[in-house]
Design an enzyme around this catalytic site. Structure first.
Site, mmCIF file in Angstrom:
data_model
loop_
_atom_site.group_PDB
_atom_site.id
_atom_site.type_symbol
_atom_site.label_atom_id
_atom_site.label_comp_id
_atom_site.label_asym_id
_atom_site.label_seq_id
_atom_site.Cartn_x
_atom_site.Cartn_y
_atom_site.Cartn_z
ATOM 1 N N LYS A 44 34.478 32.725 -2.621
ATOM 2 C CA LYS A 44 35.588 31.808 -2.876
ATOM 3 C C LYS A 44 35.107 30.357 -2.884
ATOM 4 C CE LYS A 44 39.647 32.589 -1.016
ATOM 5 N NZ LYS A 44 40.793 32.682 -0.065
ATOM 6 N N GLU A 74 24.936 34.218 2.876
ATOM 7 C CA GLU A 74 24.290 35.457 2.446
ATOM 8 C C GLU A 74 24.407 35.640 0.934
ATOM 9 O OE1 GLU A 74 26.194 36.282 6.544
ATOM 10 O OE2 GLU A 74 26.696 35.189 4.712
ATOM 11 N N GLY A 107 40.214 37.801 2.414
ATOM 12 C CA GLY A 107 39.047 38.499 1.874
ATOM 13 C C GLY A 107 39.164 40.001 1.902
ATOM 14 N N ARG A 108 39.639 40.542 3.017
ATOM 15 C CA ARG A 108 39.708 42.000 3.140
ATOM 16 C C ARG A 108 40.910 42.592 2.408
ATOM 17 N NH1 ARG A 108 40.317 39.240 7.600
ATOM 18 N NH2 ARG A 108 42.192 39.357 8.895
ATOM 19 N N GLU A 127 38.753 43.639 11.678
ATOM 20 C CA GLU A 127 38.771 42.195 11.439
ATOM 21 C C GLU A 127 40.196 41.656 11.502
ATOM 22 O OE1 GLU A 127 35.653 40.135 8.886
ATOM 23 O OE2 GLU A 127 37.433 39.940 7.613
ATOM 24 N N HIS A 148 29.131 68.284 11.262
ATOM 25 C CA HIS A 148 27.800 68.614 11.772
ATOM 26 C C HIS A 148 27.128 67.402 12.402
ATOM 27 C CE1 HIS A 148 27.710 72.662 9.960
ATOM 28 N NE2 HIS A 148 28.516 72.104 9.060
ATOM 29 N N LYS A 169 28.418 32.515 12.455
ATOM 30 C CA LYS A 169 27.956 31.794 11.271
ATOM 31 C C LYS A 169 27.464 30.400 11.637
ATOM 32 C CE LYS A 169 30.964 33.915 7.764
ATOM 33 N NZ LYS A 169 32.050 33.624 6.790
#
Length: 550
Positions: A206, A212, A267-268, A353, A384, A512
């Site tokens: 954004k 990153e 964001g999510r 979050e 398993h 951050k």
């Protein structure tokens, strides 16, 4: 704000748990032959069976009372009407507008946001069609064969999950890849098999400043220029999903190929926006619109259904029931569909979050817990790996089992084998195996008395382990949209009951900020600042060994 755990409705549920805690679901089913009919419902092509829960009609009534005390219905209206319910950031929460299929306006401060939303969708349609049809060519005139989405968090997990979930609908001539980790290995390994002349990058940030994402984007830009020998090639091989036109242009991306979104999209919750561009490229814009349609269908169900017949409300309140009154701290997402293998990780972010908060909306420290640990894996792999703990471990774990009636890949009887495991696991978790049943099995197996006595405790399963079962008719774009929106609204319900803001994430910011400080100290000539003894020791060890082996 009065703390909800002091309310009469909360205290009534606390008393009720002490009454029902040791009641076994076997008894509840034996007492009520219509339990499944009463404790299941269908909406948007999804069947929810919540009858395998430690809950009765009284439980559900008390939970609905708690929802009314939390003023849930009013909060639902406030979200859909564009109020700024994200109070710490002063923002509306309008991801529902991104998938609105109605002609009705969606207002923010009196202005209809839908013309902006539709304009971006039209831009996405034109661009995705151009790439998929071969009209958009790379710098050297070749059509695009590979798309690499560079983002992190919501700019990665949502598009990745949906693209993989809908792989059946993907164009086999266009491969979509996702790079998120600042660990260069992620980018390097992705690029190894790609051709710079036929690769398109989507940089999703954004602000266009995410550390990153920008590190990976700059490395990808160098890879592209080194191969194509011209910086102007960037404009044919990079597009951006961002709102920062100046930085996008400085990177070399034509701002005409910048896809915008808005601060009322968290964001999510952003896969429905231009962040979903890699989805549109992968499955085509008509299928992307079906994804939006499915989410809109669930939005309407959530907004318009009464609380007692509302799928996200029921799931959310059952989660509150176990977390706050039963002491359950983890919740497993168990999709019996290989296409949905990334769903647990996606919902992990969406839930943890959103609701991993320690203070209320008005900043008061909470006196009760919020936000379970969400985890899981695709069945039957999980069976398993970790089901042993769910069946016989000392912790109570709640689980959602998700599957489709029809598979896209009907290979022999494998879908029936998959579904046999799906149904058997929820039954086994509910029923368990009593000591008498285990003894009878061992006797039938011919075990001698001493061996039988030694093995018997290990063969007893307590059962009474709660599960929800969700059955889709088929995993289509529309059904997936409804499923994702179901969980989004479930998370919202829990946040309202817990009196927290589910739409900020200040806890993400501290790490951050500190990373920015530490990064400046990692160069060979820089001094390490004042940290705690552990961090200083780790930094010193790292720098010494980098020098020694450089």
């Amino acid at each position: 704000m009065n703390s909800i755990d002091k309310s009469s409705e909360w205290l009534a549920l606390k008393r009720h748990w002490s009454e029902i805690e040791y009641r076994h679901m076997r008894e509840l089913f034996a007492e009520d032959s219509a339990r499944f009919d009463r404790m299941s419902l269908q909406a948007c092509g999804i069947l929810l069976d919540y009858s395998k829960n430690r809950a009765t009609s009284e439980t559900m009534g008390l939970l609905m009372d708690l929802a009314e005390r939390a003023d849930l219905a009013a909060w639902i209206r406030r979200m859909f009407s564009g109020e700024r319910i994200n109070n710490t950031e002063g923002r509306a929460v309008l991801h529902v507008a991104l998938r609105s299929c109605s002609d009705e306006p969606v207002l923010l401060d009196g202005e209809d946001v839908m013309p902006q939303v539709r304009a971006v969708l039209a831009q996405m349609k034109d661009f995705s069609n151009a790439v998929r049809d071969g009209d958009w060519l790379g710098y050297t005139g070749y059509r695009i064969t590979d798309v690499v989405n560079i983002g992190i968090g919501g700019s990665n997990l949502g598009p990745l999950m949906v693209a993989e979930a809908l792989r059946h609908y993907q164009d086999p001539g266009l491969n979509v890849h996702f790079v998120s980790n600042v660990d260069a290995t992620h980018l390097v390994e992705t690029l190894k098999s790609l051709n710079p002349e036929t690769t398109l990058f989507i940089v999703a940030s954004k602000t266009f400043t995410t550390q990153e994402t920008l590190a990976n984007a700059k490395a990808a830009r160098r890879w592209c220029i080194e191969a194509l020998k011209d910086e102007s090639a960037v404009a044919r091989h990079f597009v951006a999903v961002s709102t920062n036109a100046a930085e996008v242009a400085a990177f070399g991306i034509d701002t005409g190929n910048m896809f915008g979104f808005w601060d009322w999209v968290g964001g999510r919750y952003s896969l429905w926006s231009a962040i979903g561009l890699p989805i549109a490229l992968a499955i085509g814009m008509p299928n992307f619109m079906q994804l939006l349609q499915g989410a809109y269908d669930m939005d309407c169900h959530f907004r318009d259904s009464k609380l007692s017949e509302n799928m996200p409300v029921i799931m959310g309140l059952l989660g509150v029931w176990y977390h706050n009154f039963g002491g359950v701290r983890t919740h497993a997402i168990l999709p019996y569909d290989q296409y949905l293998r990334h769903l647990p990780a996606y919902l992990q972010q969406a839930d943890m979050e959103s609701n991993g908060k320690r203070v209320s909306r008005d900043g008061q420290q909470l006196s009760y817990t919020t936000g379970p640990v969400v985890w899981g894996a695709a069945g039957t792999d999980g069976q398993h790996a970790f089901y042993q703990l769910i069946h016989q471990g000392t912790q109570l774990v709640t689980s959602d089992f998700i599957a489709s009636v029809h598979s896209h890949n009907e290979l022999g009887d494998q879908h029936l084998k998959l579904m046999a495991n799906f149904f058997a696991q929820t039954e086994a978790l509910m029923k368990g195996r009593t000591e008498d049943e285990a003894m009878a099995e061992l006797v039938n197996a011919g075990l001698a008395e001493e061996a039988l006595a030694a093995l018997l405790p290990h063969k007893v399963f307590p059962g009474n382990r709660p599960t929800n079962s969700l059955l889709l008719d088929r995993l289509t774009p529309q059904r997936l949209g409804s499923l994702i929106a179901l969980y989004e609204h479930k998370i919202f319900v829990q946040g309202i009951v817990w009196q927290i803001n589910s739409f900020d994430q200040w806890g993400v910011e501290l790490g951050k900020q500190l990373a920015g400080v530490v990064l400046g100290e990692l160069s060979e000539e820089a001094d390490v600042g004042r940290h705690d003894a552990s961090t200083n020791g780790l930094l010193a060890y790292f720098k010494q060994n980098r020098l020694r082996h450089s």
